[in-house]
Design a protein around this motif. Structure first.
Motif, PDB file in Angstrom:
ATOM      1  N   ARG A 143       0.918  -1.437  -0.069  1.00 47.84           N
ATOM      2  CA  ARG A 143      -0.233   0.257  -0.022  1.00 47.84           C
ATOM      3  C   ARG A 143       0.745   1.104  -0.326  1.00 47.84           C
ATOM      4  N   ALA A 144       1.679   0.952   1.160  1.00 51.05           N
ATOM      5  CA  ALA A 144       2.928   2.244   0.973  1.00 51.05           C
ATOM      6  C   ALA A 144       3.531   2.940  -0.279  1.00 51.05           C
ATOM      7  N   GLN A 145       4.248   1.429  -0.922  1.00 45.78           N
ATOM      8  CA  GLN A 145       4.754   1.552  -2.464  1.00 45.78           C
ATOM      9  C   GLN A 145       3.771   2.266  -3.073  1.00 45.78           C
ATOM     10  N   LEU A 146       2.547   1.714  -4.100  1.00 43.41           N
ATOM     11  CA  LEU A 146       1.805   1.703  -4.674  1.00 43.41           C
ATOM     12  C   LEU A 146       1.154   3.219  -4.237  1.00 43.41           C
ATOM     13  N   ARG A 147       0.898   4.456  -2.928  1.00 45.23           N
ATOM     14  CA  ARG A 147       1.258   5.518  -2.879  1.00 45.23           C
ATOM     15  C   ARG A 147       1.557   5.853  -3.683  1.00 45.23           C
ATOM     16  N   THR A 201       6.837  -7.674  -4.164  1.00 45.14           N
ATOM     17  CA  THR A 201       5.880  -5.955  -4.385  1.00 45.14           C
ATOM     18  C   THR A 201       6.069  -4.487  -4.932  1.00 45.14           C
ATOM     19  N   LEU A 202       7.577  -4.884  -5.439  1.00 47.47           N
ATOM     20  CA  LEU A 202       7.849  -3.304  -6.014  1.00 47.47           C
ATOM     21  C   LEU A 202       7.598  -3.238  -6.906  1.00 47.47           C
ATOM     22  N   VAL A 203       7.471  -4.168  -7.990  1.00 51.42           N
ATOM     23  CA  VAL A 203       6.408  -4.247  -9.833  1.00 51.42           C
ATOM     24  C   VAL A 203       5.850  -4.340  -9.181  1.00 51.42           C
ATOM     25  N   GLY A 204       4.906  -5.130  -8.434  1.00 49.63           N
ATOM     26  CA  GLY A 204       3.427  -5.102  -7.992  1.00 49.63           C
ATOM     27  C   GLY A 204       2.974  -4.030  -7.724  1.00 49.63           C
ATOM     28  N   ALA A 205       3.485  -2.961  -7.588  1.00 45.95           N
ATOM     29  CA  ALA A 205       2.968  -1.941  -6.739  1.00 45.95           C
ATOM     30  C   ALA A 205       2.752  -0.833  -7.900  1.00 45.95           C
ATOM     31  N   LYS A 206       4.229  -1.073  -9.132  1.00 42.67           N
ATOM     32  CA  LYS A 206       4.402  -0.734  -9.570  1.00 42.67           C
ATOM     33  C   LYS A 206       3.631  -0.564 -11.203  1.00 42.67           C
ATOM     34  N   ALA A 207       3.176  -1.706 -11.172  1.00 43.34           N
ATOM     35  CA  ALA A 207       2.373  -2.174 -11.942  1.00 43.34           C
ATOM     36  C   ALA A 207       1.271  -1.964 -11.640  1.00 43.34           C
ATOM     37  N   ALA A 208       0.509  -1.751 -10.312  1.00 39.75           N
ATOM     38  CA  ALA A 208      -1.099  -1.365  -9.666  1.00 39.75           C
ATOM     39  C   ALA A 208      -0.978   0.052 -10.412  1.00 39.75           C
ATOM     40  N   ALA A 209      -0.644   0.749  -9.955  1.00 38.13           N
ATOM     41  CA  ALA A 209       0.076   1.995 -10.172  1.00 38.13           C
ATOM     42  C   ALA A 209       0.027   1.977 -11.551  1.00 38.13           C
ATOM     43  N   VAL A 210       0.712   1.801 -12.594  1.00 30.38           N
ATOM     44  CA  VAL A 210       0.124   2.215 -13.884  1.00 30.38           C
ATOM     45  C   VAL A 210      -0.719   2.067 -13.990  1.00 30.38           C
ATOM     46  N   LEU A 211      -2.278   0.990 -13.998  1.00 31.60           N
ATOM     47  CA  LEU A 211      -3.103  -0.072 -13.855  1.00 31.60           C
ATOM     48  C   LEU A 211      -4.111   0.951 -13.633  1.00 31.60           C
ATOM     49  N   LEU A 212      -3.840   1.471 -11.973  1.00 36.03           N
ATOM     50  CA  LEU A 212      -5.377   2.476 -12.295  1.00 36.03           C
ATOM     51  C   LEU A 212      -5.032   3.905 -12.757  1.00 36.03           C
ATOM     52  N   VAL A 213      -4.506   4.666 -12.916  1.00 34.20           N
ATOM     53  CA  VAL A 213      -3.959   5.894 -13.823  1.00 34.20           C
ATOM     54  C   VAL A 213      -4.976   5.425 -15.556  1.00 34.20           C
ATOM     55  N   GLU A 214      -3.816   3.626 -15.749  1.00 38.64           N
ATOM     56  CA  GLU A 214      -4.869   3.578 -17.560  1.00 38.64           C
ATOM     57  C   GLU A 214      -6.046   3.960 -17.000  1.00 38.64           C
ATOM     58  N   SER A 241       9.266  13.875  -0.664  1.00 35.63           N
ATOM     59  CA  SER A 241       9.594  15.125   0.046  1.00 35.63           C
ATOM     60  C   SER A 241       9.959  13.947   1.250  1.00 35.63           C
ATOM     61  N   ALA A 242      10.901  14.776   1.974  1.00 37.89           N
ATOM     62  CA  ALA A 242      10.900  14.406   3.014  1.00 37.89           C
ATOM     63  C   ALA A 242      11.013  12.901   4.042  1.00 37.89           C
ATOM     64  N   ALA A 243       9.083  13.550   4.282  1.00 35.55           N
ATOM     65  CA  ALA A 243       8.828  13.366   5.543  1.00 35.55           C
ATOM     66  C   ALA A 243       7.866  11.981   4.832  1.00 35.55           C
ATOM     67  N   GLU A 244       7.379  12.305   3.236  1.00 34.47           N
ATOM     68  CA  GLU A 244       6.930  11.177   2.451  1.00 34.47           C
ATOM     69  C   GLU A 244       7.977   9.834   2.390  1.00 34.47           C
ATOM     70  N   THR A 245       9.340  10.136   1.941  1.00 35.09           N
ATOM     71  CA  THR A 245      10.001   9.283   1.704  1.00 35.09           C
ATOM     72  C   THR A 245      10.753   8.740   3.726  1.00 35.09           C
ATOM     73  N   LEU A 246      10.531   8.871   4.414  1.00 37.30           N
ATOM     74  CA  LEU A 246      10.241   8.247   5.362  1.00 37.30           C
ATOM     75  C   LEU A 246       9.556   7.737   5.865  1.00 37.30           C
ATOM     76  N   ARG A 247       8.159   8.193   5.434  1.00 43.66           N
ATOM     77  CA  ARG A 247       7.599   7.478   5.881  1.00 43.66           C
ATOM     78  C   ARG A 247       7.038   6.085   5.049  1.00 43.66           C
ATOM     79  N   LEU A 248       7.375   6.515   4.011  1.00 43.61           N
ATOM     80  CA  LEU A 248       7.810   4.930   2.510  1.00 43.61           C
ATOM     81  C   LEU A 248       8.629   3.302   3.462  1.00 43.61           C
ATOM     82  N   PHE A 249       9.400   4.234   3.782  1.00 42.73           N
ATOM     83  CA  PHE A 249      10.674   3.084   4.199  1.00 42.73           C
ATOM     84  C   PHE A 249      10.473   2.200   5.670  1.00 42.73           C
ATOM     85  N   ALA A 250       9.361   3.582   6.735  1.00 41.23           N
ATOM     86  CA  ALA A 250       9.103   3.030   7.885  1.00 41.23           C
ATOM     87  C   ALA A 250       7.606   2.005   7.884  1.00 41.23           C
TER      88      ALA A 250
END
Lengths: 250, 309
Positions: A17-21, A107-120, B96-105
């Protein structure tokens, strides 16, 4: 002295979720991305609807134009935006750094694919809505969906092939250059029959022509365009293998 | 995982890229909770050494273990335990710095609260700034925060203070010491003698891909300080005077450290000191400093590594 429990990776849905965002933010935050993802397809739709260049007898201009513009939209996101952003993420060593974090590559590749798909999905919904409301398009969308999914995959593979084979600056130039070429010879807004005779057979077998002509037939309620779908599938396999082979994380 | 074994070990590790780059036959053990600084000139193999430990590079020969794990084959088990700071980059420029850190968290089950960590590295008021708009020092501190956010057991910091302003550097040192006191094992690379002297339990000096010294900063300085004199004059020695110092029978060798500083080697340092003092007393230049015995880490470094090739 050290605290007892060992640090552990997050459960994958949280990381996903975080990666997708973040992937969505990255796709949509930059002005140049929005331009090719959203503005350009709409402008093409508005501009060419009035142009008297489409084959007569095949219905209204929008019947030719909408499948073409949908093709352009998938090309913008998959080939241009995904390709360039991935190449720069490697250049800035982001992919390397992520490889040192407990984020599984899937997870990274999946998030990238999902992001592209959502945009499309958003692009397609918006363009179809505009075509229907403003230009009186009245085809059927459903048969086109699997074809668009295949096209999305094909252009994403093409973008990732460029990103894998070329340095970031060259990917930027290459993807944009190819985009322009495809706009002209892809049969998207300009019918292939308007191209010079010698160019027509070549243009017809390129991915944008395969996708747009298959879509035209499907959205117009015609028979399943087997030849074009097979051609598109062939491109997708070739480009998918190329992308997987050429891709480098750093 | 073996809790009593070393936190990090390289044994007989060789990695070459051709052209004489890489590392050869490296043996290095870092005990749990220890802070080791890897010191060496540019291109000596410092980054290769950490990247072998981080699992970014596959050794041609030898074995690498981090907390008893193979960082490549057992990568999934290994990565949550590590905090990695690359030499530069590694962060989305548009985030942003905060977004990056939240992502890694979000990659860790029990991360440090991103807000607190951002404040700890002095970026609380820069949280909304995108990475590409941060200063060099702020970028490094964000990168450090990313390495810390998963509460790692082992920290790998590749030149953590390179390009930092003095204030950032002091803050970074403070944070590294704090983790070290919490029992975190730290391996950092640096150009800076001062950094190594101030932070490290042990210093590993690498030159042309080989480990040339490994000991505590104090021991290294003492050992190499035997038979060394450090000389500083108010104005530099003229070539003639330098020749005369070299000609003194008590002095074996003179090398220039720059800025009117010289390093003298002598079998009997006391006799050499007396001779130099006597020589300079007549005709100058005036003596500013003459130190016998314990050398600085800088001298050890210059002594052990070869000049720029």
């Amino acid at each position: 002295m050290t605290p007892a429990p060992l640090p552990r990776a997050a459960p994958w849905p949280r990381a996903f979720r975080a990666q997708l965002r973040v992937e969505l933010i990255l796709l949509l935050r930059q002005g140049e991305n929005l331009l090719v993802i959203l503005v350009l397809p709409i402008v093409l739709l508005a501009l060419f609807d009035g142009a008297r260049i489409f084959p007569s007898g095949s219905g209204r201009p929008i019947d030719f134009l909408l499948p073409g513009v949908l093709t352009v939209a998938l090309m913008s996101t998959g080939m241009v935006t995904l390709g360039i952003s991935t190449a720069y993420q490697r250049y800035y060593r982001v992919l390397k750094r992520l490889g040192g974090a407990p984020l599984p590559r899937a997870t990274l590749v999946g998030a990238k694919a999902a992001a592209v798909l959502l945009v499309e999905v958003g692009q397609v919904a918006l363009l179809v809505l505009i075509g229907w409301l403003l230009f009186g398009w009245s085809g059927t969308l459903a048969p086109g969906l699997p074809i668009m999914a295949l096209g999305a995959l094909c252009f994403a593979a093409l973008g990732l092939t460029l990103a894998g084979a070329l340095r970031a600056e060259l990917t930027l130039g290459g993807a944009n250059g190819l985009y322009l070429v495809f706009l002209v010879v892809g049969g998207v807004v300009l019918p292939i029959s308007h191209l010079p005779n010698w160019l027509q057979p070549l243009a017809a077998i390129l991915p944008p022509a395969a996708l747009s002509s298959a879509l035209r037939s499907a959205l117009g309620g015609g028979a399943l365009p087997g030849a074009q779908v097979a051609l598109l599938g062939g491109w997708t396999i070739v480009l998918g293998v190329l992308a997987a082979t050429l891709f480098r994380w750093e | 995982m073996s809790p009593d074994g070393p936190a990090v070990s390289l044994s007989g590790v060789t990695k070459s890229y051709g052209e004489g780059r890489g590392v050869a036959d490296l043996d290095l053990e870092v005990a749990a909770g220890e802070l080791v600084a890897v010191l060496g000139p540019n291109g000596a193999g410092k980054t290769t050494t950490v990247e072998l430990m981080e699992g970014y590079r596959r050794p041609d020969r030898g074995t690498v273990r981090v907390l008893g794990l193979d960082p490549i084959r057992e990568r999934r088990a290994c990565l949550p335990l590590l905090g990695i700071m690359l030499q530069e980059g590694g962060i989305y420029p548009a985030l942003s710095a905060a977004e990056t850190l939240r992502l890694f968290a979000a990659y860790f089950r029990d991360p440090e609260p991103p807000g607190e960590l951002l404040e700890r590295v002095g970026l609380a008021d820069r949280g909304r700034a995108r990475y590409r708009h941060l200063s060099g020092g702020a970028r490094q501190r964000l990168s450090l925060a990313l390495a810390l956010v998963g509460r790692p057991r082992v920290l790998f910091l590749d030149e953590p203070t390179a390009g930092m302003d003095p204030r950032s550097r002091l803050l970074t040192w403070e944070i590294i010491r704090e983790r070290r006191s919490q029992g975190v094992t730290v391996l950092l690379t640096t150009h800076s003698m001062e950094e190594a002297e101030r932070l490290a339990d042990r210093v590993a000096i690498i030159d042309r891909g080989r480990l040339v010294a490994l000991d505590s900063p104090t021991h290294l300085s003492q050992a190499a300080g035997q038979g060394l004199l450090e000389l500083e004059t108010v104005t530099g020695l003229t070539p003639t005077r330098l020749q005369e110092v070299r000609a003194l029978s008590a002095v074996d060798e003179v090398s220039e450290l720059g800025e009117a500083r010289y390093l003298l080697r002598a079998t009997e340092p006391a006799r050499a000191a007396a001779a130099v003092t006597a020589l300079l007393a007549e005709g100058g230049p005036q003596l500013r400093l003459l130190r016998v015995g314990a050398g600085s880490l800088e001298e050890v470094f210059l002594d052990l590594t070869e000049g720029p090739s």
